[in-house]
Scaffold this motif. Structure first.
Motif: not given
Ligand code: DAH
Length: 337
Positions: A1-3, A6-9, A55-56, A62-63
């Protein structure tokens, strides 16, 4: 998953939670609102927490921050919902815990009842049991069997409340003496509390209906000494040793000799100490014992009749009997215990 994904979720969950609590009916109970919020967020929070691991490494920080911010935000939304609920219902922190409690009126016994109970308790310790009789009596029990001559003034219409024929409202509790003597064999030691009725005016010292407590002791070898000793002991227990009492001669048709007991009182009415009669007493007249079918050569006895209202007045310094009938709570609550 892209950051960004993730932030959108995280954002969409925050948006849904806010929409839920903003739109909720204010009448919803707090626990029900919490339930709805949990149903909305729980599974999605667990998924977001799990997704953090995948996540990477560079995005984790940040996540993670966004995830924690979401948790705090949801808790704050819930807090403010609770605060709004409390403000609306007027409870919660606005409650002033330093306010004095409202007094509750627990009720109390009437002073005359207190006195009757105490009289019964004292005589119970002296070996007496309780006996009761009817308030509607016959002339025979109220007068004749008590050795009143047929033309005695107490039987006048203006003194006695007749119910018709030979039935009347008893003018005293003494008829219980006769009923007890007829029913039980000596030795007898009874106390008969009850209400009596007279055509008396309602003034500071009279009432047309009032309580009496009758006492009767009949056995072999009973003398005036027993009477005086028992009633003096009663007065000591009831009033305390320092209160003065005295006996004097008196007349009642059902006793011979007859006496009265007075107690010294100060009713706080400015008139100082005085003697107040609280009971009549005497040796039971042989005619009364015989009328009940008992051998007066073998058995003798003594009796008394006292007025608990007068006694309550003498004990609590009351100068007008009418306060005992007024049902005024300001008076009665002084006796609450
Ligand atoms: N029955 C009397 C009355 O009502 C009181 C009384 C006097 C009762 C003497 C007694 C007694 O038993 O011995 O005035």
């Amino acid at each position: 998953m892209q950051l960004s994904e993730y932030l959108a979720l995280v954002d969409s969950l925050a948006h849904d939670a806010r929409a839920l609590l903003d739109g909720i009916d204010p009448a919803t109970r707090v626990d029900a609102a919490k339930g709805q919020l949990n149903a909305l967020k729980d599974a999605r929070m667990v998924a977001l927490q799990g997704a953090l691991r995948d996540l990477p490494a560079a995005d984790k920080r940040a996540a993670g921050g966004a995830f924690n911010g979401l948790k705090t935000m949801v808790d704050e939304l819930m807090e403010s919902f609770i605060a709004r609920q409390r403000a609306a219902s007027g409870t919660g922190p606005a409650l002033d815990l330093s306010m004095p409690a409202r007094r509750t009126w627990a009720g109390s016994l009437h002073p005359v009842t207190i006195v009757i109970d105490e009289i019964c308790d004292i005589f119970r310790e002296l070996g007496f049991t309780i006996a009761l009789g009817p308030e509607a009596e016959t002339e025979h029990y109220n007068f004749g069997a008590l050795n009143f001559p047929p033309d005695h003034p107490a039987m006048e219409l203006h003194d006695t409340l007749y119910l018709g024929d030979d039935t009347l409202l008893r003018t005293h509790t003494s008829p219980v003496q006769v009923r007890t003597l007829q029913r039980y064999a000596p030795p007898i030691r009874i106390l008969a509390p009850g209400t009596v009725f007279r055509r008396d005016p309602f003034d500071a010292s009279h009432a047309p209906a009032f309580a009496q407590v009758e006492g009767l002791a009949v056995d072999e070898g009973i003398s005036f000494v027993d009477l005086k000793a028992t009633l003096a002991e009663f007065a000591r227990r009831f009033y305390g040793k320092s209160r003065r009492v005295r006996f004097g001669p008196s007349y009642f048709p059902f006793v011979e000799p007859g006496a009265q007991m007075d107690v010294e009182v100060d009713l706080n009415d400015g008139k100082g100490l005085r003697w107040v009669e609280i009971l009549g007493c005497g040796m039971v007249h042989p005619n009364v014992i015989e009328a009940a079918g008992i051998d007066s050569e073998k058995y003798t006895g003594w009796a008394f009749g006292m007025g608990p209202a007068r006694i309550a007045m003498s004990r609590y310094d009351i100068s007008d009997i009418r306060v005992l009938y007024d049902s005024d709570v300001r008076f009665l609550e002084q006796f609450a215990r």
